[in-house]
Design a protein around this motif. Structure first.
Motif, PDB file in Angstrom:
ATOM      1  N   ARG A   1      -8.344   7.939   7.747  1.00 31.93           N
ATOM      2  CA  ARG A   1      -7.997   6.513   7.613  1.00 31.93           C
ATOM      3  C   ARG A   1      -8.136   5.786   8.944  1.00 31.93           C
ATOM      4  O   ARG A   1      -8.770   4.725   9.027  1.00 31.93           O
TER       5      ARG A   1
ATOM      6  N   THR B   1       0.810  -1.226   0.000  1.00 31.37           N
ATOM      7  CA  THR B   1       0.000   0.000   0.000  1.00 31.37           C
ATOM      8  C   THR B   1       0.843   1.276   0.000  1.00 31.37           C
ATOM      9  O   THR B   1       0.292   2.373  -0.112  1.00 31.37           O
TER      10      THR B   1
ATOM     11  N   PHE C   1      -9.959   6.488  -2.441  1.00 36.98           N
ATOM     12  CA  PHE C   1      -9.538   5.113  -2.750  1.00 36.98           C
ATOM     13  C   PHE C   1      -8.410   4.693  -1.811  1.00 36.98           C
ATOM     14  O   PHE C   1      -8.426   3.595  -1.243  1.00 36.98           O
ATOM     15  N   GLY C   2      -7.425   5.584  -1.628  1.00 38.89           N
ATOM     16  CA  GLY C   2      -6.306   5.289  -0.737  1.00 38.89           C
ATOM     17  C   GLY C   2      -6.745   5.122   0.701  1.00 38.89           C
ATOM     18  O   GLY C   2      -6.281   4.217   1.405  1.00 38.89           O
TER      19      GLY C   2
ATOM     20  N   LEU D   1      -9.815   4.261   1.876  1.00 35.27           N
ATOM     21  CA  LEU D   1     -10.627   3.056   2.064  1.00 35.27           C
ATOM     22  C   LEU D   1      -9.796   1.788   1.908  1.00 35.27           C
ATOM     23  O   LEU D   1     -10.024   0.793   2.613  1.00 35.27           O
ATOM     24  N   LEU D   2      -8.822   1.828   0.996  1.00 37.60           N
ATOM     25  CA  LEU D   2      -7.981   0.649   0.785  1.00 37.60           C
ATOM     26  C   LEU D   2      -7.105   0.366   1.999  1.00 37.60           C
ATOM     27  O   LEU D   2      -6.884  -0.792   2.364  1.00 37.60           O
ATOM     28  N   THR D   3      -6.614   1.437   2.632  1.00 27.89           N
ATOM     29  CA  THR D   3      -5.677   1.244   3.750  1.00 27.89           C
ATOM     30  C   THR D   3      -6.364   1.138   5.105  1.00 27.89           C
ATOM     31  O   THR D   3      -5.764   0.632   6.056  1.00 27.89           O
TER      32      THR D   3
ATOM     33  N   TYR E   1      -9.151   9.424  -5.922  1.00 28.99           N
ATOM     34  CA  TYR E   1      -7.983   8.602  -5.584  1.00 28.99           C
ATOM     35  C   TYR E   1      -7.641   8.713  -4.101  1.00 28.99           C
ATOM     36  O   TYR E   1      -7.222   7.736  -3.485  1.00 28.99           O
TER      37      TYR E   1
ATOM     38  N   VAL F   1       0.294   3.389  -3.004  1.00 32.26           N
ATOM     39  CA  VAL F   1      -1.052   3.970  -2.982  1.00 32.26           C
ATOM     40  C   VAL F   1      -1.101   5.171  -2.039  1.00 32.26           C
ATOM     41  O   VAL F   1      -1.632   6.233  -2.381  1.00 32.26           O
TER      42      VAL F   1
END
Length: 295
Positions: A41, A21, A208-209, A211-213, A205, A24
């Motif tokens: 986050r 990650t 996206f970063g 939610l992904l992390t 983006y 990202v």
């Protein structure tokens, strides 16, 4: 022995997620400044843990909550000093100095237990440190004014690993994970409000970063670290975490086509050799007696 190896494999998986990650997060924080990014986050990560905290609410104790918040302060201290320090130094210096927690953790262990690490662990630490230097540092090494801040960051991350190793055997992993994640979110929010922030573009983006992390690289990752450090040592954890730049380089190659030069490949090999040396360093009983895992 089996528990320790499963714990180390789990921590290696967490390190791989952090490495994956990195690219990202780097891109997302170009749109959204680091502290607001961290605040959101970690807030989302805390919310995802709340159902599990509720289910295991009988484990909630004042001691466990305060220990979790203390861990979060160490963790935030690492993020904050790294973020500020990187404004005044190079990425290569920051990468190497942050990785020095692999040396600082066994130093903390030795200072509290008054026992030197096993010789093969020392060999693994030296190998990993040399590998980090080859991976991170360029040919023109120079010291910058931000390096001291990044060194403080390495101390904070080392303290985090060290105290997780102390608290994990006696406290509930969900409570500790939730406490530290909440502390990072609150402190990141305060820093966002107190200090001037850079870009605050809530782009697709950036979300996206976030939610992904939030789950795999935060709530799940810190829960696994807290849970698995019951069965391994702080020094082994630090050695495993030193592989983060190796995974970062691997995923940079897979996702962006970036190729490591021979120097970087040699460094990656030395980091992995250091981890393997530590893993083969002896029995669980030997490691525990040397790092004070047993009360």
């Amino acid at each position: 022995m089996i528990q320790r190896r499963w714990a180390n494999l789990s921590l290696l998986a967490v390190t791989a997620v952090w490495g994956a990650t990195f690219i990202v997060v780097k891109r997302a924080t170009e749109d959204l400044a680091p502290f607001p990014f961290l605040a959101i986050r970690f807030a989302i990560a805390f919310i995802t843990l709340l159902p599990f905290v509720w289910v295991g609410r009988h484990h909630l104790t004042k001691t466990g909550i305060w220990k979790g918040l203390a861990l979060g302060c160490f963790l935030f201290g690492g993020y904050a000093t790294q973020t500020i320090g990187m404004q005044y130094t190079t990425a290569s210096n920051a990468g190497f100095i942050t990785g020095l927690s692999v040396v600082l953790v066994p130093a903390l262990v030795t200072s509290t237990t008054h026992k030197l690490p096993h010789p093969t662990l020392v060999l693994g630490i030296i190998s990993a440190t040399l590998g980090l230097a080859l991976l991170s540092l360029g040919d023109n090494l120079r010291f910058n004014q931000g390096d001291l801040l990044v060194l403080i960051c390495a101390f904070f991350f080392a303290l985090h690993i060290f105290f997780v190793g102390r608290y994990a055997p006696t406290e509930n992993a969900t409570v500790l994970a939730a406490g530290q994640i909440l502390a990072v979110s609150i402190l990141s929010t305060l820093f966002s409000l107190i200090f001037p922030q850079g870009s605050l573009q809530f782009t697709s983006y950036a979300w996206f970063g976030i939610l992904l992390t939030a789950i795999p690289a935060t709530s799940l990752a810190f829960y696994i670290q807290t849970k698995m450090q019951q069965f391994t040592t702080p020094t082994q954890t630090a050695l495993i975490c030193s592989a983060e730049p190796v995974f970062s380089a691997l995923f940079a190659f897979l996702l962006a086509g970036e190729i490591l030069p021979l120097r970087g490949l040699t460094g990656a090999a030395l980091v992995l050799a250091g981890m393997l040396t530590a893993e083969l360093s002896g029995s669980q009983e030997d490691l525990e007696s040397k790092e004070g895992l047993r009360p």
